[in-house]
Design an enzyme around this catalytic site. Sequence first.
Site, PDB file in Angstrom:
ATOM      1  N   ASN A  36      -1.520  18.517 -20.799  1.00 35.12           N
ATOM      2  CA  ASN A  36      -1.828  17.506 -21.815  1.00 35.12           C
ATOM      3  C   ASN A  36      -2.057  18.123 -23.191  1.00 35.12           C
ATOM      4  OD1 ASN A  36      -1.700  15.020 -20.422  1.00 35.12           O
ATOM      5  ND2 ASN A  36      -3.531  15.615 -19.308  1.00 35.12           N
ATOM      6  N   LYS A  43       6.176  23.065 -14.649  1.00 39.66           N
ATOM      7  CA  LYS A  43       5.372  21.898 -14.257  1.00 39.66           C
ATOM      8  C   LYS A  43       5.114  21.910 -12.749  1.00 39.66           C
ATOM      9  CE  LYS A  43       4.275  17.145 -14.686  1.00 39.66           C
ATOM     10  NZ  LYS A  43       4.386  15.885 -15.383  1.00 39.66           N
ATOM     11  N   LYS A  52       2.360  11.365 -11.482  1.00 41.61           N
ATOM     12  CA  LYS A  52       1.471  10.497 -12.268  1.00 41.61           C
ATOM     13  C   LYS A  52       2.213   9.198 -12.547  1.00 41.61           C
ATOM     14  CE  LYS A  52      -1.645  13.577 -14.762  1.00 41.61           C
ATOM     15  NZ  LYS A  52      -2.044  14.087 -16.089  1.00 41.61           N
ATOM     16  N   HIS A  73       6.469   8.398 -27.655  1.00 46.19           N
ATOM     17  CA  HIS A  73       5.464   9.251 -27.013  1.00 46.19           C
ATOM     18  C   HIS A  73       5.693  10.728 -27.386  1.00 46.19           C
ATOM     19  CE1 HIS A  73       2.742  10.806 -23.974  1.00 46.19           C
ATOM     20  NE2 HIS A  73       3.725  11.552 -23.503  1.00 46.19           N
ATOM     21  N   HIS A 100      -2.027  10.613 -27.979  1.00 51.58           N
ATOM     22  CA  HIS A 100      -2.318   9.274 -27.431  1.00 51.58           C
ATOM     23  C   HIS A 100      -3.053   8.425 -28.469  1.00 51.58           C
ATOM     24  CE1 HIS A 100      -1.983  10.525 -22.894  1.00 51.58           C
ATOM     25  NE2 HIS A 100      -0.824  10.427 -23.496  1.00 51.58           N
ATOM     26  N   GLU A 154       8.050  17.847 -25.286  1.00 56.88           N
ATOM     27  CA  GLU A 154       7.432  18.221 -24.002  1.00 56.88           C
ATOM     28  C   GLU A 154       7.978  19.569 -23.509  1.00 56.88           C
ATOM     29  OE1 GLU A 154       4.874  16.601 -22.909  1.00 56.88           O
ATOM     30  OE2 GLU A 154       5.102  14.429 -23.105  1.00 56.88           O
ATOM     31  N   ARG A 203       0.821  -1.238   0.000  1.00 56.64           N
ATOM     32  CA  ARG A 203       0.000   0.000   0.000  1.00 56.64           C
ATOM     33  C   ARG A 203       0.847   1.276   0.000  1.00 56.64           C
ATOM     34  NH1 ARG A 203      -3.069  -2.997   3.966  1.00 56.64           N
ATOM     35  NH2 ARG A 203      -4.726  -4.080   2.868  1.00 56.64           N
ATOM     36  N   ARG A 213      -4.320  21.307 -14.192  1.00 55.05           N
ATOM     37  CA  ARG A 213      -3.227  20.407 -14.604  1.00 55.05           C
ATOM     38  C   ARG A 213      -3.452  19.834 -16.007  1.00 55.05           C
ATOM     39  NH1 ARG A 213       0.083  15.780 -11.165  1.00 55.05           N
ATOM     40  NH2 ARG A 213       1.320  15.084 -12.957  1.00 55.05           N
ATOM     41  N   HIS A 247      -1.834  15.990 -26.289  1.00 56.11           N
ATOM     42  CA  HIS A 247      -1.822  14.579 -25.875  1.00 56.11           C
ATOM     43  C   HIS A 247      -3.059  13.809 -26.327  1.00 56.11           C
ATOM     44  CE1 HIS A 247       1.564  15.956 -23.585  1.00 56.11           C
ATOM     45  NE2 HIS A 247       1.749  14.815 -22.967  1.00 56.11           N
ATOM     46  N   GLU A 299      -5.300  16.914 -10.956  1.00 58.38           N
ATOM     47  CA  GLU A 299      -5.929  17.289 -12.224  1.00 58.38           C
ATOM     48  C   GLU A 299      -7.444  17.480 -12.095  1.00 58.38           C
ATOM     49  OE1 GLU A 299      -3.975  15.600 -15.691  1.00 58.38           O
ATOM     50  OE2 GLU A 299      -5.883  15.678 -16.763  1.00 58.38           O
TER      51      GLU A 299
HETATM   52  P1  NAD Z   1      11.340   5.566 -22.542  1.00 61.87           P
HETATM   53  O1  NAD Z   1      11.212   5.430 -21.101  1.00 61.87           O
HETATM   54  O2  NAD Z   1      10.831   4.457 -23.395  1.00 61.87           O
HETATM   55  O3  NAD Z   1      12.859   5.853 -22.890  1.00 61.87           O
HETATM   56  C1  NAD Z   1      13.227   6.033 -24.225  1.00 61.87           C
HETATM   57  C2  NAD Z   1      14.370   5.093 -24.653  1.00 61.87           C
HETATM   58  O4  NAD Z   1      15.615   5.625 -24.181  1.00 61.87           O
HETATM   59  C3  NAD Z   1      14.276   3.700 -24.087  1.00 61.87           C
HETATM   60  O5  NAD Z   1      14.724   2.786 -25.048  1.00 61.87           O
HETATM   61  C4  NAD Z   1      15.239   3.739 -22.918  1.00 61.87           C
HETATM   62  O6  NAD Z   1      15.726   2.479 -22.558  1.00 61.87           O
HETATM   63  C5  NAD Z   1      16.317   4.620 -23.464  1.00 61.87           C
HETATM   64  N1  NAD Z   1      17.131   5.336 -22.506  1.00 61.87           N
HETATM   65  C6  NAD Z   1      16.729   5.896 -21.346  1.00 61.87           C
HETATM   66  N2  NAD Z   1      17.720   6.632 -20.826  1.00 61.87           N
HETATM   67  C7  NAD Z   1      18.770   6.508 -21.663  1.00 61.87           C
HETATM   68  C8  NAD Z   1      20.073   7.067 -21.659  1.00 61.87           C
HETATM   69  N3  NAD Z   1      20.462   7.951 -20.743  1.00 61.87           N
HETATM   70  N4  NAD Z   1      20.906   6.728 -22.653  1.00 61.87           N
HETATM   71  C9  NAD Z   1      20.498   5.880 -23.648  1.00 61.87           C
HETATM   72  N5  NAD Z   1      19.266   5.353 -23.714  1.00 61.87           N
HETATM   73  C10 NAD Z   1      18.404   5.678 -22.724  1.00 61.87           C
HETATM   74  O7  NAD Z   1      10.587   6.888 -23.068  1.00 61.87           O
HETATM   75  P2  NAD Z   1      10.442   8.346 -22.455  1.00 61.87           P
HETATM   76  O8  NAD Z   1      10.280   9.234 -23.616  1.00 61.87           O
HETATM   77  O9  NAD Z   1      11.466   8.651 -21.457  1.00 61.87           O
HETATM   78  O10 NAD Z   1       9.063   8.268 -21.659  1.00 61.87           O
HETATM   79  C11 NAD Z   1       7.851   8.046 -22.337  1.00 61.87           C
HETATM   80  C12 NAD Z   1       6.857   7.538 -21.328  1.00 61.87           C
HETATM   81  O11 NAD Z   1       6.632   8.508 -20.330  1.00 61.87           O
HETATM   82  C13 NAD Z   1       5.509   7.212 -21.937  1.00 61.87           C
HETATM   83  O12 NAD Z   1       5.067   5.977 -21.455  1.00 61.87           O
HETATM   84  C14 NAD Z   1       4.606   8.314 -21.405  1.00 61.87           C
HETATM   85  O13 NAD Z   1       3.269   7.908 -21.264  1.00 61.87           O
HETATM   86  C15 NAD Z   1       5.235   8.626 -20.099  1.00 61.87           C
HETATM   87  N6  NAD Z   1       4.969   9.967 -19.614  1.00 61.87           N
HETATM   88  C16 NAD Z   1       4.536  10.098 -18.337  1.00 61.87           C
HETATM   89  C17 NAD Z   1       4.300  11.354 -17.817  1.00 61.87           C
HETATM   90  C18 NAD Z   1       3.907  11.510 -16.385  1.00 61.87           C
HETATM   91  O14 NAD Z   1       3.540  12.609 -15.975  1.00 61.87           O
HETATM   92  N7  NAD Z   1       3.991  10.473 -15.575  1.00 61.87           N
HETATM   93  C19 NAD Z   1       4.523  12.494 -18.603  1.00 61.87           C
HETATM   94  C20 NAD Z   1       4.979  12.315 -19.906  1.00 61.87           C
HETATM   95  C21 NAD Z   1       5.202  11.050 -20.406  1.00 61.87           C
HETATM   96  N1  GLY Z   2       2.314  15.011 -18.305  1.00 61.12           N
HETATM   97  C1  GLY Z   2       1.078  15.540 -17.857  1.00 61.12           C
HETATM   98  C2  GLY Z   2       0.962  15.639 -16.392  1.00 61.12           C
HETATM   99  O1  GLY Z   2       1.874  15.323 -15.661  1.00 61.12           O
HETATM  100  O2  GLY Z   2      -0.058  16.054 -15.909  1.00 61.12           O
END
Ligand code: NAD
Ligand code: GLY
Length: 367
Positions: free
Chosen positions: A252, A234, A150, A272, A259, A192, A128, A248, A255, A244
């Site tokens: 998006n 942010k 998130k 993404h 998405h 972003e 939890r 917030r 997005h 949100e």
């Molecule tokens: P990712 O996590 O898939 O990373 C991209 C690629 O880079 C992967 O292959 C990873 O292994 C590689 N990588 C990571 N760090 C590296 C480094 N330093 N050197 C070499 N390779 C490296 O993609 P991302 O763009 O980081 O994240 C996208 C995800 O984040 C999506 O799932 C999206 O929905 C999510 N997201 C979440 C929020 C949130 O608020 N929680 C906001 C935006 C996006």
């Molecule tokens: N990436 C959108 C949020 O964190 O709300």
Amino acid sequence: MSSVSIAAPERVGIDLGERSYSIVIGPGLIADAASYAELPAAATALVVTNTTVAPLYAQAVCGALAERFRSVRVLELPDGEAHKNWETLNLIFDALLGHGADRKTVLFALGGGVVGDMAGFAAACYMRGVPFVQVPTTLLAQVDSSVGGKTAINHPLGKNMVGAFYQPQLVLCDLDTLQTLPQREIAAGLAEIIKYGPIADMAFLDWIEANIDALVARDAPALAHAVRRSCEIKAAVVGQDEREAGLRAILNFGHTFGHAIESGLGYGEWLHGEAVGCGMVMAAHLSEKLGGVDAAFVRRLTALIERAGLPVRAPDLGAERYLSLMRVDKKSEAGEIRFVVIDRPGSAVMRPAPDALVREVLAECCA
Ligand code: NAD
Ligand code: GLY
């Protein structure tokens, strides 16, 4: 690898009462990962990472954390958006239970947004709730996903549909890690960063335009400024609306279309950030149709997104498919799709749009 020429780490605070924390931004942070007073007292730590990031950084992180934790273990998840699902999430629970992790065990999310979202969700659920620390290693994760709490996994019917709001104790953005990213991932992160301009800060948009070539080329001071300013914006938004309820949602921008591109093509086909970049072009067209911006603004944003190395033409999934995918968006209410649109440069709102206008946008923006 040489460190960037930034004198000292900078801190951005995120003010959420008892859930407040710091985002530390600078070079060489991984080496000092154990030195932060914010780290909870615990005997054990689990570093959740993936098969790509582990060979680059896991040893350094574990070496640093060994100064503070009696036991530091590493879990390597399969890499990629296609693995952001129940099966992979369960690997984290398997590891925690298999290693006898207790309620104080600290999870470290070492990687991009996929690792961060899944490790954060696991931390929210295990016993939890156990503490977790974000160590984002992609540009996208440093400017967005590691901040704000998130956490989620994808469902085949919709992106990030199963998750929780759960804040980390600390975010460590080690700028050195950006030097090993593939160029396509730098572009994805720039999407972003660009987002924060039209929704909140036109002066930042001006700065990004003036420095886009430096950002694409990974100029260290330019990246440091972009990460810091993005985190400041942010943090300010999340500080006002953690869950949100309204504001917030502006984060998006782009997005809803993005998405739909991601899930419509199959997760992982477009990154993404690529989908968000193209989605912002589509959302800008919609904003123009709704009277918030003029055609010159749409052209300006499109040109910047293209200069960042991002796609600006959307895949032609068909209007009906786009509409049905977008109805699954978390912002939808009673089947009505709600979009984040620019109501004036530097300001965004969420509102429904008639299907006819959305069809016009799709006709204009699809390849
Ligand atoms: P990712 O996590 O898939 O990373 C991209 C690629 O880079 C992967 O292959 C990873 O292994 C590689 N990588 C990571 N760090 C590296 C480094 N330093 N050197 C070499 N390779 C490296 O993609 P991302 O763009 O980081 O994240 C996208 C995800 O984040 C999506 O799932 C999206 O929905 C999510 N997201 C979440 C929020 C949130 O608020 N929680 C906001 C935006 C996006
Ligand atoms: N990436 C959108 C949020 O964190 O709300």
